[in-house]
Write an enzyme that holds these catalytic residues in place. Structure first.
Site, PDB file in Angstrom:
ATOM      1  N   SER A  86      -8.476   3.647  12.493  1.00  0.00           N
ATOM      2  CA  SER A  86      -8.790   4.408  13.567  1.00  0.00           C
ATOM      3  C   SER A  86     -10.135   4.251  14.073  1.00  0.00           C
ATOM      4  O   SER A  86     -10.490   4.204  15.179  1.00  0.00           O
ATOM      5  CB  SER A  86      -8.571   5.860  13.474  1.00  0.00           C
ATOM      6  OG  SER A  86      -7.495   6.300  12.962  1.00  0.00           O
TER       7      SER A  86
ATOM      8  N   ALA B 193      -9.476   5.690   4.601  1.00  0.00           N
ATOM      9  CA  ALA B 193      -9.198   7.211   5.565  1.00  0.00           C
ATOM     10  C   ALA B 193     -10.655   7.816   5.739  1.00  0.00           C
ATOM     11  O   ALA B 193     -11.415   8.025   4.565  1.00  0.00           O
ATOM     12  CB  ALA B 193      -8.298   7.873   4.985  1.00  0.00           C
TER      13      ALA B 193
ATOM     14  N   LYS C  52       0.893  -0.994   0.138  1.00  0.00           N
ATOM     15  CA  LYS C  52       0.108   0.110  -0.063  1.00  0.00           C
ATOM     16  C   LYS C  52       0.979   1.077   0.138  1.00  0.00           C
ATOM     17  O   LYS C  52       1.774   1.535   0.873  1.00  0.00           O
ATOM     18  CB  LYS C  52      -0.863   0.186   1.297  1.00  0.00           C
ATOM     19  CG  LYS C  52      -1.676   1.221   1.260  1.00  0.00           C
ATOM     20  CD  LYS C  52      -2.087   1.355   2.539  1.00  0.00           C
ATOM     21  CE  LYS C  52      -3.052   2.811   2.694  1.00  0.00           C
ATOM     22  NZ  LYS C  52      -3.422   3.097   4.015  1.00  0.00           N
TER      23      LYS C  52
END
Length: 264
Positions: free
Chosen positions: A216, A193, A106
């Site tokens: 996250s 993201a 990635k």
């Protein structure tokens, strides 16, 4: 006759995966929480920041691969923390050495520490080098459809536009650009993201994304293990809804039952 879309397997670099959820391995309380949350998510691909996580380059220190073994998970090394093409290429080559010739990576090249927004100029440079060097490149990028198209033309196997800035949990900030990218896509498109909760992941899948990558949203949840499981179901529900096709939106009400033949 059903007008539902026909599903197709989620395939990367010639390998097919059952789960369309990719997860990161950072920001958890400890290794055990990392293991349990990722198990709960059902993810088969886990991404690892080579510059921040020990996958063998630091002998004698805890090794992430001890709890996430490569015979169970596809390890996706990433270049998080790189701010130019040279750093990113060097990091991918290090990962290839550490993982015995592993080619799937990635690529992310960041512009600054405040926004963690992708530096698309350096990303394009690094992508060209890595593709020529034989890597299978999944690439984190902006939601600019032109840049996404160029990265696919270079030879990246997947483009990964952000939904929102890394770690913000803002969700899908610009669905319209994502729709353009998806309409033009010749390679898999994954949201990467910005996801904050399960509904964000579902929306990404309903738009037609092949998969979603997050870290996250799970690691910073009050209960990461439960959130990992929630994300597993969110991805499945979003994909099913995309395949089924939503009803048209209407300005005015429409009765759920036929109005003809009412008893008067």
């Amino acid at each position: 006759m059903s007008n539902a879309r026909t599903d197709k397997p989620f395939t990367l670099a010639g390998r097919t995966y059952g789960s369309r959820l990719l997860v990161g391995t950072g920001k958890y309380r400890d290794m055990e929480q990392t293991r349990l949350a990722i198990e709960a998510s059902g993810a088969e691909i886990v991404t690892v920041a080579v510059r921040r996580t020990n996958i063998g380059q630091n002998p004698g220190e805890p090794n992430l691969l001890d709890i996430l073994p490569p015979d169970r998970y596809t390890i996706l090394p990433n270049t998080a923390g790189c701010y130019d093409a040279i750093e990113a290429v060097r990091t991918c080559r290090l990962a290839r050495e550490l993982l015995d010739g592993h080619k799937l990576v990635k690529l992310e090249v960041l512009a600054d520490q405040k926004t963690l927004f992708p530096n698309v100029i350096e990303t394009l440079k690094a992508a060209e080098v890595l593709v020529k060097d034989g890597f299978d490149v999944m690439v984190y990028t902006s939601d600019d459809p032109i840049i996404a198209r160029q990265l696919a033309e270079i030879g990246c196997i997947a483009v990964m536009p952000l939904a929102g800035l890394i770690g913000t949990g803002l969700g899908i900030c610009n669905p319209y650009n994502l729709q353009i990218i998806l309409e033009e896509a010749k390679v898999p498109v994954l949201v990467d993201a910005g996801v904050g909760t399960a509904s964000d992941a579902t929306i990404a899948m309903e738009l037609g994304c092949e998969a979603v990558l997050m870290n996250s949203a799970i690691a910073h949840a009050q209960d990461p293990i439960l959130m990992g499981e929630a994300m597993k179901h969110a991805i499945i529900a979003g994909r099913m809804a995309y395949l089924a096709g939503r009803m048209p939106k209407k300005l005015y009400a429409s009765a759920s039952s036929p109005l003809d033949g009412l008893i008067k």
